[in-house]
Design a protein around this motif. Structure first.
Motif, PDB file in Angstrom:
ATOM      1  N   GLY A  99      -0.007   5.807  -7.066  1.00 57.03           N
ATOM      2  CA  GLY A  99       1.251   5.078  -7.190  1.00 57.03           C
ATOM      3  C   GLY A  99       2.435   5.757  -6.551  1.00 57.03           C
ATOM      4  O   GLY A  99       3.568   5.288  -6.666  1.00 57.03           O
ATOM      5  N   THR A 100       2.195   6.866  -5.857  1.00 64.63           N
ATOM      6  CA  THR A 100       3.274   7.523  -5.120  1.00 64.63           C
ATOM      7  C   THR A 100       3.017   7.341  -3.630  1.00 64.63           C
ATOM      8  O   THR A 100       2.051   6.710  -3.228  1.00 64.63           O
ATOM      9  N   GLY A 101       3.867   7.905  -2.787  1.00 64.41           N
ATOM     10  CA  GLY A 101       3.706   7.754  -1.354  1.00 64.41           C
ATOM     11  C   GLY A 101       4.695   6.758  -0.778  1.00 64.41           C
ATOM     12  O   GLY A 101       5.513   6.166  -1.480  1.00 64.41           O
ATOM     13  N   ASP A 102       4.597   6.563   0.536  1.00 63.50           N
ATOM     14  CA  ASP A 102       5.492   5.636   1.235  1.00 63.50           C
ATOM     15  C   ASP A 102       4.925   4.223   1.173  1.00 63.50           C
ATOM     16  O   ASP A 102       3.776   3.995   1.577  1.00 63.50           O
TER      17      ASP A 102
ATOM     18  N   CYS B  53      -8.494   3.519   7.506  1.00 65.37           N
ATOM     19  CA  CYS B  53      -7.841   3.851   6.237  1.00 65.37           C
ATOM     20  C   CYS B  53      -8.667   4.913   5.541  1.00 65.37           C
ATOM     21  O   CYS B  53      -9.848   4.715   5.247  1.00 65.37           O
ATOM     22  N   SER B  54      -8.022   6.049   5.296  1.00 63.06           N
ATOM     23  CA  SER B  54      -8.663   7.181   4.645  1.00 63.06           C
ATOM     24  C   SER B  54      -7.904   7.476   3.361  1.00 63.06           C
ATOM     25  O   SER B  54      -7.231   6.610   2.829  1.00 63.06           O
ATOM     26  N   GLY B  55      -8.026   8.687   2.844  1.00 65.31           N
ATOM     27  CA  GLY B  55      -7.367   8.985   1.578  1.00 65.31           C
ATOM     28  C   GLY B  55      -7.099  10.457   1.408  1.00 65.31           C
ATOM     29  O   GLY B  55      -7.169  11.213   2.384  1.00 65.31           O
ATOM     30  N   GLY B  56      -6.917  10.819   0.156  1.00 62.09           N
ATOM     31  CA  GLY B  56      -7.131  10.113  -1.081  1.00 62.09           C
ATOM     32  C   GLY B  56      -8.421   9.278  -1.066  1.00 62.09           C
ATOM     33  O   GLY B  56      -9.375   9.569  -0.374  1.00 62.09           O
ATOM     34  N   GLU B  57      -8.416   8.247  -1.861  1.00 64.69           N
ATOM     35  CA  GLU B  57      -9.534   7.305  -1.940  1.00 64.69           C
ATOM     36  C   GLU B  57      -9.012   5.901  -1.670  1.00 64.69           C
ATOM     37  O   GLU B  57      -8.298   5.316  -2.478  1.00 64.69           O
ATOM     38  N   SER B  58      -9.407   5.351  -0.523  1.00 62.16           N
ATOM     39  CA  SER B  58      -8.888   4.068  -0.059  1.00 62.16           C
ATOM     40  C   SER B  58      -9.145   2.932  -1.035  1.00 62.16           C
ATOM     41  O   SER B  58      -8.286   2.062  -1.231  1.00 62.16           O
TER      42      SER B  58
ATOM     43  N   HIS C  74      -9.179  19.494   0.305  1.00 59.17           N
ATOM     44  CA  HIS C  74      -8.103  20.210   0.987  1.00 59.17           C
ATOM     45  C   HIS C  74      -6.804  19.412   1.013  1.00 59.17           C
ATOM     46  O   HIS C  74      -5.840  19.809   1.675  1.00 59.17           O
ATOM     47  N   ASN C  75      -6.779  18.279   0.276  1.00 54.56           N
ATOM     48  CA  ASN C  75      -5.558  17.482   0.186  1.00 54.56           C
ATOM     49  C   ASN C  75      -5.227  17.129  -1.265  1.00 54.56           C
ATOM     50  O   ASN C  75      -5.184  15.945  -1.635  1.00 54.56           O
ATOM     51  N   PRO C  76      -4.985  18.133  -2.129  1.00 53.06           N
ATOM     52  CA  PRO C  76      -4.664  17.820  -3.527  1.00 53.06           C
ATOM     53  C   PRO C  76      -3.357  17.039  -3.665  1.00 53.06           C
ATOM     54  O   PRO C  76      -3.107  16.423  -4.697  1.00 53.06           O
ATOM     55  N   ASP C  77      -2.545  17.041  -2.611  1.00 51.76           N
ATOM     56  CA  ASP C  77      -1.294  16.288  -2.640  1.00 51.76           C
ATOM     57  C   ASP C  77      -1.517  14.786  -2.516  1.00 51.76           C
ATOM     58  O   ASP C  77      -0.565  14.001  -2.625  1.00 51.76           O
ATOM     59  N   THR C  78      -2.760  14.364  -2.310  1.00 51.40           N
ATOM     60  CA  THR C  78      -3.062  12.921  -2.264  1.00 51.40           C
ATOM     61  C   THR C  78      -3.564  12.392  -3.606  1.00 51.40           C
ATOM     62  O   THR C  78      -3.868  11.213  -3.722  1.00 51.40           O
TER      63      THR C  78
ATOM     64  N   GLY D 168       0.827  -1.193   0.000  1.00 51.79           N
ATOM     65  CA  GLY D 168       0.000   0.000   0.000  1.00 51.79           C
ATOM     66  C   GLY D 168       0.860   1.240   0.000  1.00 51.79           C
ATOM     67  O   GLY D 168       1.942   1.262   0.608  1.00 51.79           O
ATOM     68  N   TYR D 169       0.395   2.276  -0.690  1.00 50.24           N
ATOM     69  CA  TYR D 169       1.135   3.529  -0.758  1.00 50.24           C
ATOM     70  C   TYR D 169       0.434   4.559   0.119  1.00 50.24           C
ATOM     71  O   TYR D 169      -0.726   4.910  -0.115  1.00 50.24           O
ATOM     72  N   VAL D 170       1.153   5.016   1.134  1.00 49.22           N
ATOM     73  CA  VAL D 170       0.578   5.855   2.183  1.00 49.22           C
ATOM     74  C   VAL D 170       1.081   7.285   2.043  1.00 49.22           C
ATOM     75  O   VAL D 170       2.291   7.528   1.949  1.00 49.22           O
ATOM     76  N   HIS D 171       0.140   8.207   2.034  1.00 49.11           N
ATOM     77  CA  HIS D 171       0.490   9.634   1.956  1.00 49.11           C
ATOM     78  C   HIS D 171       0.993  10.138   3.300  1.00 49.11           C
ATOM     79  O   HIS D 171       2.021  10.809   3.393  1.00 49.11           O
ATOM     80  N   SER D 172       0.252   9.817   4.365  1.00 49.09           N
ATOM     81  CA  SER D 172       0.628  10.284   5.697  1.00 49.09           C
ATOM     82  C   SER D 172      -0.105   9.450   6.740  1.00 49.09           C
ATOM     83  O   SER D 172      -1.030   8.689   6.421  1.00 49.09           O
ATOM     84  N   ILE D 173       0.318   9.601   7.985  1.00 44.45           N
ATOM     85  CA  ILE D 173      -0.249   8.832   9.100  1.00 44.45           C
ATOM     86  C   ILE D 173      -0.569   9.785  10.245  1.00 44.45           C
ATOM     87  O   ILE D 173       0.210  10.699  10.550  1.00 44.45           O
ATOM     88  N   GLU D 174      -1.724   9.567  10.862  1.00 42.96           N
ATOM     89  CA  GLU D 174      -2.086  10.279  12.090  1.00 42.96           C
ATOM     90  C   GLU D 174      -2.255   9.241  13.184  1.00 42.96           C
ATOM     91  O   GLU D 174      -3.018   8.281  13.029  1.00 42.96           O
ATOM     92  N   THR D 175      -1.560   9.419  14.283  1.00 44.92           N
ATOM     93  CA  THR D 175      -1.540   8.382  15.317  1.00 44.92           C
ATOM     94  C   THR D 175      -2.634   8.538  16.369  1.00 44.92           C
ATOM     95  O   THR D 175      -2.940   7.581  17.079  1.00 44.92           O
TER      96      THR D 175
END
Length: 269
Positions: free
Chosen positions: A68-71, A97-102, A60-64, A27-34
């Motif tokens: 195919g990118t991300g960690d 799991c959120s997104g982007g679109e999961s 409000h998250n066009p960077d997502t 899975g390609y992850v944009h970011s994580i909130e703990t």
């Protein structure tokens, strides 16, 4: 008459077929909130997956958006990271799991949620539903995913299909198909709606949406999310034109009005 029988028996020794290990989906992850507190029940470990085909004007998250990118993470790697925070989840918390679109990464989701349930971890899917289709192989995968999903948080961007396409670039047909499938098959949902002046904040649409939600089953909560402008800075940094420039967040009175028309008080879980 002499009849001659012949046989063609191979003298080669059979060798066993080589077993090729099956690799776990990545899975390609944009970011994580703990310590997510608004992404499902309780305190959540939230993985924001990369990739979305919709282009919501209020995103409000066009960077997502890019797919195919991300960690990269395997399910085991993400769960291991999440378990460091399990002590804070309590009885209701877990992994979202959120997104982007999961659902763009559905193979990864299936592997992740299946392994979560094996460890007693509550699972929540945050989706707009646009990738949903009854076509194969997606539909079989979606049914498999639902076996391991405790709750889905579903955004209905606009109840009117024409206005939905103006707002997001896509019709809402597939989204409503997914919601109705979940409603008919016992899958619990929270439904959320972003209230945007000049886009969704019209009584005629809000009443239609409220009436539609009341036809559904297994809806545990309905939420009105007031539009905000916090994402503008990302558009500026990325050199993207912001579609809702000049539109301010809704007033408190309009939020209350939307909550009344969507009957949010009728849903208590």
């Amino acid at each position: 008459m002499n009849i001659k029988f012949t046989t063609n028996l191979s003298t080669e020794t059979a060798t066993p077929t080589e077993v090729v290990p099956v690799k776990d989906p990545v899975g390609y992850v944009h970011s994580i909130e703990t310590f997510g507190s608004v992404d499902g029940p309780g305190i959540r470990f939230v993985a924001f997956l990369q990739g979305c085909r919709m282009r919501c004007e209020f995103c409000h998250n066009p960077d997502t958006w890019n797919i195919g990118t991300g960690d990269p993470y395997t399910a085991d790697e993400l769960i291991a990271k999440a378990l460091d925070y399990r002590a804070f989840w309590g009885k209701e918390g877990g992994i979202t799991c959120s997104g982007g679109e999961s659902l763009i990464q559905i193979d990864f989701l299936i592997d992740l949620f299946k392994k979560c349930k094996a460890q007693g971890i509550n699972t929540c899917l945050d989706t707009c539903g646009q990738p949903f289709t009854y076509k194969e192989p997606f539909f079989s995968k979606f049914k498999e995913l639902m076996k391991y999903t405790d709750l889905s948080m579903v955004d209905i961007k606009h109840i009117d299909p024409v206005e939905h396409k103006k707002l997001t670039g896509f019709s809402n047909e597939r989204i409503l198909e997914m919601i109705e499938y979940m409603s008919n098959h016992g899958h619990h949902m929270w439904i959320r709606h972003v209230l945007i002046p000049e886009r969704t904040d019209y009584d005629v649409y809000l009443k239609k949406l409220g009436d539609y939600i009341q036809t559904l089953h297994y809806v545990d909560r309905v939420e009105v999310l007031p539009y905000h402008t916090m994402g503008i800075v990302k558009y500026e940094k990325m050199g993207i034109n912001y579609p809702l420039k000049g539109i301010e967040p809704p007033t408190h009175d309009r939020v209350v009005n939307a909550e009344q028309l969507l009957h949010t008080a009728d849903y208590h879980k």
